[in-house]
Design a protein around this motif. Structure first.
Motif, PDB file in Angstrom:
ATOM      1  N   UNK A   1      -4.034  -2.051   7.632  1.00 16.26           N
ATOM      2  CA  UNK A   1      -3.917  -3.504   7.707  1.00 16.26           C
ATOM      3  C   UNK A   1      -2.524  -3.953   8.132  1.00 16.26           C
ATOM      4  N   UNK A   2      -1.538  -3.057   8.095  1.00 20.11           N
ATOM      5  CA  UNK A   2      -0.191  -3.401   8.536  1.00 20.11           C
ATOM      6  C   UNK A   2       0.819  -3.545   7.420  1.00 20.11           C
ATOM      7  N   UNK A   3       0.434  -3.209   6.185  1.00 21.39           N
ATOM      8  CA  UNK A   3       1.399  -3.223   5.085  1.00 21.39           C
ATOM      9  C   UNK A   3       2.383  -2.065   5.238  1.00 21.39           C
ATOM     10  N   UNK A   4       3.587  -2.277   4.746  1.00 26.65           N
ATOM     11  CA  UNK A   4       4.619  -1.249   4.747  1.00 26.65           C
ATOM     12  C   UNK A   4       4.761  -0.665   3.347  1.00 26.65           C
ATOM     13  N   UNK A   5       4.738   0.650   3.258  1.00 26.25           N
ATOM     14  CA  UNK A   5       4.911   1.311   1.963  1.00 26.25           C
ATOM     15  C   UNK A   5       6.378   1.230   1.546  1.00 26.25           C
ATOM     16  N   UNK A   6       6.601   0.801   0.311  1.00 27.33           N
ATOM     17  CA  UNK A   6       7.964   0.639  -0.187  1.00 27.33           C
ATOM     18  C   UNK A   6       8.326   1.675  -1.249  1.00 27.33           C
TER      19      UNK A   6
ATOM     20  N   UNK B   1     -13.768  -0.848  19.980  1.00 24.99           N
ATOM     21  CA  UNK B   1     -13.246  -0.220  21.192  1.00 24.99           C
ATOM     22  C   UNK B   1     -11.832   0.324  20.946  1.00 24.99           C
ATOM     23  N   UNK B   2     -11.032  -0.433  20.202  1.00 22.92           N
ATOM     24  CA  UNK B   2      -9.682   0.001  19.847  1.00 22.92           C
ATOM     25  C   UNK B   2      -9.518  -0.154  18.344  1.00 22.92           C
ATOM     26  N   UNK B   3      -8.767   0.743  17.737  1.00 24.32           N
ATOM     27  CA  UNK B   3      -8.575   0.697  16.285  1.00 24.32           C
ATOM     28  C   UNK B   3      -7.544  -0.356  15.917  1.00 24.32           C
TER      29      UNK B   3
ATOM     30  N   UNK C   1       1.463  -9.319  13.169  1.00 28.87           N
ATOM     31  CA  UNK C   1       0.288  -8.737  12.519  1.00 28.87           C
ATOM     32  C   UNK C   1      -0.917  -9.658  12.632  1.00 28.87           C
ATOM     33  N   UNK C   2      -0.680 -10.942  12.536  1.00 30.18           N
ATOM     34  CA  UNK C   2      -1.787 -11.899  12.680  1.00 30.18           C
ATOM     35  C   UNK C   2      -2.418 -11.777  14.065  1.00 30.18           C
ATOM     36  N   UNK C   3      -1.564 -11.703  15.092  1.00 23.67           N
ATOM     37  CA  UNK C   3      -2.078 -11.554  16.454  1.00 23.67           C
ATOM     38  C   UNK C   3      -2.858 -10.244  16.596  1.00 23.67           C
ATOM     39  N   UNK C   4      -2.379  -9.179  15.953  1.00 25.20           N
ATOM     40  CA  UNK C   4      -3.074  -7.892  16.021  1.00 25.20           C
ATOM     41  C   UNK C   4      -4.444  -7.973  15.362  1.00 25.20           C
ATOM     42  N   UNK C   5      -4.515  -8.605  14.196  1.00 24.90           N
ATOM     43  CA  UNK C   5      -5.799  -8.740  13.507  1.00 24.90           C
ATOM     44  C   UNK C   5      -6.782  -9.571  14.330  1.00 24.90           C
ATOM     45  N   UNK C   6      -6.302 -10.659  14.897  1.00 27.41           N
ATOM     46  CA  UNK C   6      -7.189 -11.506  15.695  1.00 27.41           C
ATOM     47  C   UNK C   6      -7.692 -10.757  16.923  1.00 27.41           C
ATOM     48  N   UNK C   7      -6.834  -9.945  17.523  1.00 27.08           N
ATOM     49  CA  UNK C   7      -7.255  -9.153  18.680  1.00 27.08           C
ATOM     50  C   UNK C   7      -8.320  -8.130  18.268  1.00 27.08           C
ATOM     51  N   UNK C   8      -8.105  -7.484  17.128  1.00 26.60           N
ATOM     52  CA  UNK C   8      -9.083  -6.494  16.675  1.00 26.60           C
ATOM     53  C   UNK C   8     -10.410  -7.154  16.309  1.00 26.60           C
TER      54      UNK C   8
ATOM     55  N   UNK D   1      -3.724  -1.218  17.486  1.00 20.71           N
ATOM     56  CA  UNK D   1      -3.350  -2.575  17.924  1.00 20.71           C
ATOM     57  C   UNK D   1      -2.156  -3.069  17.121  1.00 20.71           C
ATOM     58  N   UNK D   2      -2.119  -2.795  15.819  1.00 20.11           N
ATOM     59  CA  UNK D   2      -0.974  -3.166  14.996  1.00 20.11           C
ATOM     60  C   UNK D   2       0.291  -2.505  15.517  1.00 20.11           C
ATOM     61  N   UNK D   3       0.204  -1.196  15.825  1.00 17.35           N
ATOM     62  CA  UNK D   3       1.378  -0.481  16.342  1.00 17.35           C
ATOM     63  C   UNK D   3       1.873  -1.099  17.653  1.00 17.35           C
ATOM     64  N   UNK D   4       0.941  -1.504  18.500  1.00 21.62           N
ATOM     65  CA  UNK D   4       1.313  -2.108  19.785  1.00 21.62           C
ATOM     66  C   UNK D   4       2.014  -3.443  19.576  1.00 21.62           C
ATOM     67  N   UNK D   5       1.514  -4.269  18.671  1.00 11.18           N
ATOM     68  CA  UNK D   5       2.108  -5.578  18.451  1.00 11.18           C
ATOM     69  C   UNK D   5       3.459  -5.486  17.732  1.00 11.18           C
TER      70      UNK D   5
END
Length: 225
Positions: free
Chosen positions: A159-164, A213-215, A193-200, A219-223
């Motif tokens: 989902x795009x969370x960062x492990x702390x 089609x894409x994971x 991240x919002x843009x990545x989620x909307x794209x997915x 997509x998160x990594x690309x954004x």
């Protein structure tokens, strides 16, 4: 570092509309029957409840007592995840540890039944909560789980969370020690991240059989760049 921050808007007990699911404030008169069917479904029930504070909810009387209490709680603030096509509650989740003064909030008590788990509707359910949080002015959105809970940690990262890191011996849950893995998204990260989620989530990302089609991870990594 000095910042200009005067607090966030606490989440309200309102319906949040999506494309595949709505998040509806938990209401026993509306959601009890379908939610009980979802959470008590035999398929995968032990795994669904393994890391939750509750034992598997298979007794209707016990479930009714739980939902009556959960529905009036303001923190955690529970939502039913309702399939828009059927009107059935197929899961539940909550916003919790709500600290509007400092702009920090956590998602928790996630339980997605068999019809919801590992679907784009489940991803949308998470997205809707995150979007509500950041549109309300929160600075930090948290995800915490048992460090032994590999699927939950993988989901947070997807989902795009960062492990702390890991808080050792943080809790005792069902008589077991829990080391807690902490994850977060902060407000400066959310636009990408919002843009990545909307794209997915876009229909164009799925074929006629509903396969992506894409994971989301890619997509998160690309954004993020």
């Amino acid at each position: 570092m000095t910042i200009d921050f005067s607090g966030a808007q606490p989440p309200r007990r309102d319906r949040i509309r999506g494309r595949w699911v709505d998040l509806e404030p938990l209401d026993p008169t509306v959601h009890a029957d379908s939610l009980f069917a979802a959470v008590s479904a035999p398929e995968g029930i032990e795994e669904r409840f393994r890391y939750l504070p509750q034992t598997p909810q298979t007794d209707r009387e016990d479930f009714d007592a739980w939902i009556a209490e959960a529905a009036v709680s303001s923190d955690p603030l529970f939502f039913a995840v309702v399939d828009r096509a059927t009107g059935r509650a197929e899961g539940r989740q909550a916003l919790m540890r709500i600290d509007a003064h400092n702009g920090v909030i956590e998602i928790g008590h996630i339980l997605w039944g068999p019809a919801l788990s590992r679907t784009r509707a489940a991803t949308e359910a998470l997205f809707l909560c995150a979007d509500l949080v950041f549109s309300g002015g929160f600075r930090r959105f948290e995800w915490k789980c048992d460090d032994d809970n590999g699927p939950s940690k993988r989901a947070a990262e997807r989902f795009g969370f960062t492990c702390e890191g890991v808080f050792r011996q943080h809790l005792v849950v069902k008589g077991r020690n829990r080391d807690t893995a902490w994850f977060s998204i902060i407000d400066t990260e959310w636009p990408a991240l919002r843009a990545a989620h909307l794209e997915w989530l876009d229909e164009a990302n799925f074929d006629s059989a509903g396969r992506q089609r894409r994971s989301l991870r890619d997509i998160v990594a690309e954004h993020r760049g």
